[in-house]
Design an enzyme around this catalytic site. Structure first.
Site, PDB file in Angstrom:
ATOM      1  CB  SER A 141      -9.360   0.405  -0.398  1.00 14.29           C
ATOM      2  OG  SER A 141      -8.501   0.600  -1.477  1.00 14.29           O
ATOM      3  CG  ASN A 186     -13.434   1.257  -5.331  1.00 17.44           C
ATOM      4  OD1 ASN A 186     -13.850   0.235  -4.811  1.00 17.44           O
ATOM      5  ND2 ASN A 186     -12.484   1.994  -4.805  1.00 17.44           N
ATOM      6  CG  HIS A 200      -5.390   3.678   0.650  1.00 14.58           C
ATOM      7  ND1 HIS A 200      -4.815   2.463   0.358  1.00 14.58           N
ATOM      8  CD2 HIS A 200      -6.686   3.584   0.245  1.00 14.58           C
ATOM      9  CE1 HIS A 200      -5.722   1.679  -0.211  1.00 14.58           C
ATOM     10  NE2 HIS A 200      -6.868   2.334  -0.291  1.00 14.58           N
ATOM     11  CG  ASP A 255      -2.301   0.541   0.949  1.00  9.45           C
ATOM     12  OD1 ASP A 255      -2.378   1.773   0.806  1.00  9.45           O
ATOM     13  OD2 ASP A 255      -3.282  -0.215   0.865  1.00  9.45           O
TER      14      ASP A 255
END
Ligand code: CA
Length: 405
Positions: A347, A283, A192, A159
């Site tokens: 996520s 998404n 994130h 990430d």
């Protein structure tokens, strides 16, 4: 002139040995957003081709050697133009030259709401009283904690990095690796990765939130830059690093609409070596048959997103590759700078599943990746009103999954 060249050679050897030139400059990832991306490629060689030979092929074609990707007998390279890349592709010992392209964090745009203005200021954050997010409750994580809390199992979070000193995470976070710039730490410069890490393993104490497995160890592997984007080659290197450094589960809350044979080859090798791989479906919703890569690969557990009413999240991608659904909308977790935030996306759904996979591996260490996937699916709850392209086997359930043999 020769002396200058010699001196430059010595200097660059010195810098390589110190780690300064070994990586692409950190600004490289963000170049893509400014339209300045150089022609980055992945050059795949026949097995057994040494690094010196790789370098000489790339430089012989007019390119610049980047770094080795040993797991797949490849190296990253930059070429001044396509002609030079084609020259490398036809050199002896080269199997193919692929584009190196960008994958993105699977966060729903505009969904981040930091709590109480905390986040970017660093120390001195006042800590809220611990609450359990709806997601952690919905996957019945606390009901599994009498069986296991995940102690001894490492989950790699590929990430943007993780806040390594967060008061509600640090106890469960190892130092990790920065694949974008190995001379730097895996500190999160986006937020994130810290959010994902908190869903997996926020500490069960009196502050903040609590993770699905509050004794799981998170290994941050920084493959996404501050913008939330990263090169496929850095993801490949990060996955290899995870496999070599004791990772049992790899969480990839990221994706791309493009296929990469090199990424798939790396994933297949790691899956066969025993790594459980979990990735965000993407998404792109509303859409059909739109699961992103690497979730789309059969070796990877693909996760779609639900909301707190057990409805399919409108932003979530769906398709036959979806294996499980998990809480993705308005999930509260940790954020960089010692704070907290709610965020939405596949996520956020993905780490719920990665953490239950880690609980399963803690409860029964003899299970391989296929066994873990099978247990997750057997333990899932089919949600009424959702088709299988939306939920796969259903909503992940920690209690039922860890009650299986
Ligand atoms: Ca906590």
């Amino acid at each position: 002139m020769d002396q200058i060249r010699k001196l430059a050679g010595v200097l660059s050897i010195l810098l390589v040995s110190l780690g300064f030139l070994a990586a692409e400059p950190p600004s490289d990832v963000d170049d893509i957003n400014r339209g300045e991306a150089p022609e980055r490629k992945i050059v795949v060689f026949q097995p057994g081709t040494g690094e010196a030979s790789q370098r000489s092929v790339i430089e012989g074609a007019g390119g610049r050697f980047g770094k080795p990707l040993r797991l797949i007998n490849a190296a990253t390279a930059r070429f001044p133009n396509e002609t030079a890349a084609q020259a490398a592709a036809s050199a002896a010992g080269v199997l193919r030259v692929e584009s190196d392209f960008i994958a993105n964090a699977a966060l729903a745009p505009g969904s981040v709401a930091q709590q109480g203005g905390q986040g970017n200021k660093g120390g001195g954050v006042s800590q809220p009283v611990q609450e359990t997010s709806w997601g952690v409750s919905r996957v019945k994580a606390p009901e599994a904690w009498s069986v296991t809390q995940g102690a001894g199992v490492n989950v790699c979070v590929l990430d943007t990095g993780v806040d390594l000193t967060h008061a509600d995470l640090a106890e469960n976070v190892k130092s990790g690796y920065n694949a974008i710039n190995p001379s730097r730490t895996a500190k999160d410069d986006n937020g994130h990765g810290t959010h994902v890490a908190g869903i997996i393993a926020a500490v069960n104490n009196t502050i903040g939130v609590v993770g699905v497995g509050p004794k799981i160890s998170v290994i941050p592997v920084k493959v996404l830059g501050a913008s939330g984007s990263g090169w496929i080659s850095d993801i490949i290197e990060g996955l290899e690093w995870c496999g070599v450094n004791g990772g049992k589960v790899a969480n990839m809350s990221l994706g791309s609409s493009s296929d990469s044979q090199s990424l798939h080859d790396a994933i297949t090798a790691l899956y066969n070596a025993g790594l459980v791989l979990v990735a965000a479906a993407g998404n792109s919703g509303p859409c059909a048959n739109c699961v992103s890569y690497p979730a789309r690969y059969s070796e990877v557990i693909a996760v779609s997103a639900s909301d707190s009413s057990d409805q399919f999240a409108s932003y979530s991608s769906q398709g036959p590759e979806v294996d499980l659904i998990a809480p993705g909308s308005n999930v509260l977790s940790t954020w960089k700078g010692g704070g907290y935030a709610t965020a939405s996306g596949t996520s956020m759904a993905t780490p719920h599943v990665s953490a239950v996979a880690a609980l399963k591996r803690a409860q029964n260490p003899s299970l391989g990746p296929a066994d873990v996937a099978s247990a997750l699916k057997s333990g899932a709850d089919a949600l009424p009103g959702l088709i299988s392209d939306q939920q796969g086997s259903g909503l992940v359930n920690a209690q039922k999954t860890t009650a299986l043999p």
